[in-house]
Design a protein around this motif. Sequence first.
Motif, PDB file in Angstrom:
ATOM      1  N   CYS A 258      46.966  53.573  79.568  1.00 40.39           N
ATOM      2  CA  CYS A 258      48.084  53.217  79.092  1.00 40.39           C
ATOM      3  C   CYS A 258      48.402  53.837  77.808  1.00 40.39           C
ATOM      4  O   CYS A 258      47.158  54.093  77.035  1.00 40.39           O
ATOM      5  CB  CYS A 258      48.153  51.625  79.063  1.00 40.39           C
ATOM      6  SG  CYS A 258      48.052  50.862  80.817  1.00 40.39           S
ATOM      7  N   THR A 259      49.598  53.979  77.287  1.00 39.17           N
ATOM      8  CA  THR A 259      49.960  54.397  76.150  1.00 39.17           C
ATOM      9  C   THR A 259      49.593  53.352  74.813  1.00 39.17           C
ATOM     10  O   THR A 259      49.309  53.545  73.939  1.00 39.17           O
ATOM     11  CB  THR A 259      51.340  54.761  75.989  1.00 39.17           C
ATOM     12  OG1 THR A 259      51.508  55.742  77.114  1.00 39.17           O
ATOM     13  CG2 THR A 259      51.724  55.341  74.559  1.00 39.17           C
ATOM     14  N   GLU A 260      49.920  52.294  75.280  1.00 37.24           N
ATOM     15  CA  GLU A 260      49.760  50.898  74.411  1.00 37.24           C
ATOM     16  C   GLU A 260      49.033  49.837  75.196  1.00 37.24           C
ATOM     17  O   GLU A 260      49.044  49.872  76.348  1.00 37.24           O
ATOM     18  CB  GLU A 260      51.203  50.552  73.644  1.00 37.24           C
ATOM     19  CG  GLU A 260      52.169  51.228  73.320  1.00 37.24           C
ATOM     20  CD  GLU A 260      51.393  51.802  71.753  1.00 37.24           C
ATOM     21  OE1 GLU A 260      50.453  50.987  71.281  1.00 37.24           O
ATOM     22  OE2 GLU A 260      51.954  52.531  71.099  1.00 37.24           O
ATOM     23  N   ARG A 261      48.393  49.149  74.301  1.00 35.54           N
ATOM     24  CA  ARG A 261      47.074  48.118  74.945  1.00 35.54           C
ATOM     25  C   ARG A 261      48.377  47.178  75.495  1.00 35.54           C
ATOM     26  O   ARG A 261      49.043  46.571  74.902  1.00 35.54           O
ATOM     27  CB  ARG A 261      46.365  47.525  73.865  1.00 35.54           C
ATOM     28  CG  ARG A 261      45.511  46.327  74.450  1.00 35.54           C
ATOM     29  CD  ARG A 261      44.512  46.089  73.462  1.00 35.54           C
ATOM     30  NE  ARG A 261      43.652  44.882  74.104  1.00 35.54           N
ATOM     31  CZ  ARG A 261      42.645  45.038  74.606  1.00 35.54           C
ATOM     32  NH1 ARG A 261      41.921  46.377  74.743  1.00 35.54           N
ATOM     33  NH2 ARG A 261      41.785  44.127  75.147  1.00 35.54           N
ATOM     34  N   PRO A 262      48.266  46.799  76.749  1.00 40.37           N
ATOM     35  CA  PRO A 262      48.878  45.736  77.461  1.00 40.37           C
ATOM     36  C   PRO A 262      48.708  44.403  76.982  1.00 40.37           C
ATOM     37  O   PRO A 262      47.549  44.331  76.359  1.00 40.37           O
ATOM     38  CB  PRO A 262      48.457  45.954  78.908  1.00 40.37           C
ATOM     39  CG  PRO A 262      47.846  47.010  79.206  1.00 40.37           C
ATOM     40  CD  PRO A 262      47.293  47.543  77.996  1.00 40.37           C
ATOM     41  N   PRO A 263      49.421  43.351  77.286  1.00 37.58           N
ATOM     42  CA  PRO A 263      49.215  41.995  76.686  1.00 37.58           C
ATOM     43  C   PRO A 263      47.943  41.410  77.496  1.00 37.58           C
ATOM     44  O   PRO A 263      47.599  41.653  78.305  1.00 37.58           O
ATOM     45  CB  PRO A 263      50.490  41.284  76.938  1.00 37.58           C
ATOM     46  CG  PRO A 263      51.654  42.076  77.241  1.00 37.58           C
ATOM     47  CD  PRO A 263      50.951  43.356  77.643  1.00 37.58           C
ATOM     48  N   GLU A 264      47.396  40.446  76.488  1.00 34.63           N
ATOM     49  CA  GLU A 264      46.085  40.112  77.239  1.00 34.63           C
ATOM     50  C   GLU A 264      46.312  39.139  78.333  1.00 34.63           C
ATOM     51  O   GLU A 264      45.318  39.016  79.427  1.00 34.63           O
ATOM     52  CB  GLU A 264      45.414  39.130  76.077  1.00 34.63           C
ATOM     53  CG  GLU A 264      44.950  39.704  74.889  1.00 34.63           C
ATOM     54  CD  GLU A 264      43.845  40.735  75.168  1.00 34.63           C
ATOM     55  OE1 GLU A 264      43.204  40.438  76.083  1.00 34.63           O
ATOM     56  OE2 GLU A 264      43.619  41.670  74.456  1.00 34.63           O
ATOM     57  N   SER A 265      47.612  38.548  78.551  1.00 30.90           N
ATOM     58  CA  SER A 265      47.846  37.945  79.732  1.00 30.90           C
ATOM     59  C   SER A 265      47.955  38.731  80.890  1.00 30.90           C
ATOM     60  O   SER A 265      47.412  38.371  81.968  1.00 30.90           O
ATOM     61  CB  SER A 265      49.160  36.938  79.695  1.00 30.90           C
ATOM     62  OG  SER A 265      50.327  38.013  79.456  1.00 30.90           O
ATOM     63  N   VAL A 266      48.469  39.832  80.798  1.00 35.86           N
ATOM     64  CA  VAL A 266      48.452  40.902  81.701  1.00 35.86           C
ATOM     65  C   VAL A 266      47.118  41.351  82.218  1.00 35.86           C
ATOM     66  O   VAL A 266      46.668  41.564  83.202  1.00 35.86           O
ATOM     67  CB  VAL A 266      49.347  42.169  81.665  1.00 35.86           C
ATOM     68  CG1 VAL A 266      49.556  43.194  82.647  1.00 35.86           C
ATOM     69  CG2 VAL A 266      50.892  41.453  81.268  1.00 35.86           C
ATOM     70  N   LEU A 267      46.194  41.618  81.197  1.00 33.01           N
ATOM     71  CA  LEU A 267      44.893  42.025  81.410  1.00 33.01           C
ATOM     72  C   LEU A 267      44.014  40.991  82.067  1.00 33.01           C
ATOM     73  O   LEU A 267      43.073  41.177  83.002  1.00 33.01           O
ATOM     74  CB  LEU A 267      44.103  42.551  80.051  1.00 33.01           C
ATOM     75  CG  LEU A 267      44.827  43.691  79.313  1.00 33.01           C
ATOM     76  CD1 LEU A 267      44.394  43.922  77.992  1.00 33.01           C
ATOM     77  CD2 LEU A 267      44.996  44.973  80.159  1.00 33.01           C
ATOM     78  N   GLY A 268      44.214  39.582  81.523  1.00 32.46           N
ATOM     79  CA  GLY A 268      43.460  38.666  82.217  1.00 32.46           C
ATOM     80  C   GLY A 268      43.755  38.382  83.767  1.00 32.46           C
ATOM     81  O   GLY A 268      43.036  38.345  84.602  1.00 32.46           O
ATOM     82  N   HIS A 269      45.152  38.465  84.078  1.00 31.10           N
ATOM     83  CA  HIS A 269      45.575  38.480  85.579  1.00 31.10           C
ATOM     84  C   HIS A 269      44.988  39.781  86.220  1.00 31.10           C
ATOM     85  O   HIS A 269      44.706  39.469  87.330  1.00 31.10           O
ATOM     86  CB  HIS A 269      47.113  38.460  85.323  1.00 31.10           C
ATOM     87  CG  HIS A 269      47.722  37.847  86.932  1.00 31.10           C
ATOM     88  ND1 HIS A 269      49.034  37.581  87.000  1.00 31.10           N
ATOM     89  CD2 HIS A 269      47.055  37.635  88.067  1.00 31.10           C
ATOM     90  CE1 HIS A 269      49.091  37.065  88.448  1.00 31.10           C
ATOM     91  NE2 HIS A 269      47.930  37.327  89.052  1.00 31.10           N
ATOM     92  N   LEU A 270      45.187  40.901  85.685  1.00 31.57           N
ATOM     93  CA  LEU A 270      44.767  41.947  86.367  1.00 31.57           C
ATOM     94  C   LEU A 270      43.246  41.765  86.556  1.00 31.57           C
ATOM     95  O   LEU A 270      42.791  42.445  87.668  1.00 31.57           O
ATOM     96  CB  LEU A 270      45.068  43.138  85.515  1.00 31.57           C
ATOM     97  CG  LEU A 270      44.819  44.788  86.316  1.00 31.57           C
ATOM     98  CD1 LEU A 270      45.775  44.667  87.581  1.00 31.57           C
ATOM     99  CD2 LEU A 270      45.129  45.633  85.251  1.00 31.57           C
ATOM    100  N   GLY A 271      42.463  41.345  85.771  1.00 27.27           N
ATOM    101  CA  GLY A 271      41.111  41.255  85.719  1.00 27.27           C
ATOM    102  C   GLY A 271      40.677  40.380  86.987  1.00 27.27           C
ATOM    103  O   GLY A 271      39.584  40.625  87.910  1.00 27.27           O
ATOM    104  N   LYS A 272      41.472  39.169  87.253  1.00 25.99           N
ATOM    105  CA  LYS A 272      41.206  38.349  88.229  1.00 25.99           C
ATOM    106  C   LYS A 272      41.473  38.916  89.513  1.00 25.99           C
ATOM    107  O   LYS A 272      40.653  38.554  90.640  1.00 25.99           O
ATOM    108  CB  LYS A 272      42.332  37.081  88.094  1.00 25.99           C
ATOM    109  CG  LYS A 272      41.828  36.217  86.909  1.00 25.99           C
ATOM    110  CD  LYS A 272      42.596  34.972  86.789  1.00 25.99           C
ATOM    111  CE  LYS A 272      42.273  33.957  85.505  1.00 25.99           C
ATOM    112  NZ  LYS A 272      43.055  32.835  85.319  1.00 25.99           N
TER     113      LYS A 272
END
Length: 348
Positions: A258-272
């Motif tokens: 990604c160009t910019e770091r995604p929000p933590e809520s998106v990363l957390g959902h993606l990790g689940k």
Amino acid sequence: MARIRSVKPETWVSETLAEVSIPAMVTFLGMTNHADDHGRHRDNAAIVYGLVWPMREEISRADVEDHLQQLAAAGAVCRYTGCDGRKYFHYPTWHNHQKIDKPSLSRLPACPHCEPERCGVCKGPCIQRAALAATPVTTAETAANAPRVFAETSANARAALQQPNEPIPAPAALTVPAAARAVAPAIDAEPKPVPTSQKTAGQTAFDEASPKARRSLPEPSAPGSRILDPGSSFPTGRQAPDAAVLTKQLVGEYIAACTERPPESVLGHLGKVIKTLLAERIAPEHVQAGLRRFAEIQGHPSRLPSLVNDAMNARGAGLARPGFRPNVPAHQAWTNPVDAANAYAEEL
């Protein structure tokens, strides 16, 4: 606290109560509701007056004291001084007339004259009753509490003997006469300490060996899972990958794409979502391919399973049907030709 008590029919023909006045008899019956489960109560005319005669002006505290004296003279109650110095009374025939289910422990002292029960102050046999006994009774408990003599010298005494400059004065009752001291051999100033290997706490060795032999493991214990490859029926020697570490690795590759770091809520959902896919035994290569496609189109993390499915089941331009045979022509819809016999001669 007042309690419900029973009055037996023989109460009205009792020769003991017939010796007292009727108000004294009422005091006797009324106090059965206020005595504890062992028939004990405070011997105080003011307290008894307030419990039995609060609605009668013709009865005074002096009258209640007279009632108690009459009852004590007739033997209906027993007045005594408890081991705490206060005055009490109890019913000598309490257990003959009152049947109490699950009686509570008394908090009042027991009568030292006629009650062998538990004393509420002493929490056991009353010390006042023992003091009134004519002769002392030697019990097993007294013998158990007698001082015991140990064969081995105390460690503190041995430590004191190792200090010759500070002699320990002997008690007056244990002083050795001068003649005996002259005959007795001298004690070494520095006695040899007892070796630690010779000290015992009273334990002894068993005469026979244990019937169960000691077990020995064929291989040393090691942390981690003992299953080498959960996805194969034959062990391949590869350790199963850690889902948490693999999830962090895949999320890290997505962040790097990604160009910019995604929000933590998106990363957390993606990790689940990634952890759920790995728990379904989906190959990490397919999840990685789905993440690359997800990094291109972006969107909600819930789209990742469908992208992983495309990476797993893509077959050229289209999807393969069950039983699909490429050499067989596709099905053609039914038509109404002009000459049906010539058009469908082979099928007819």
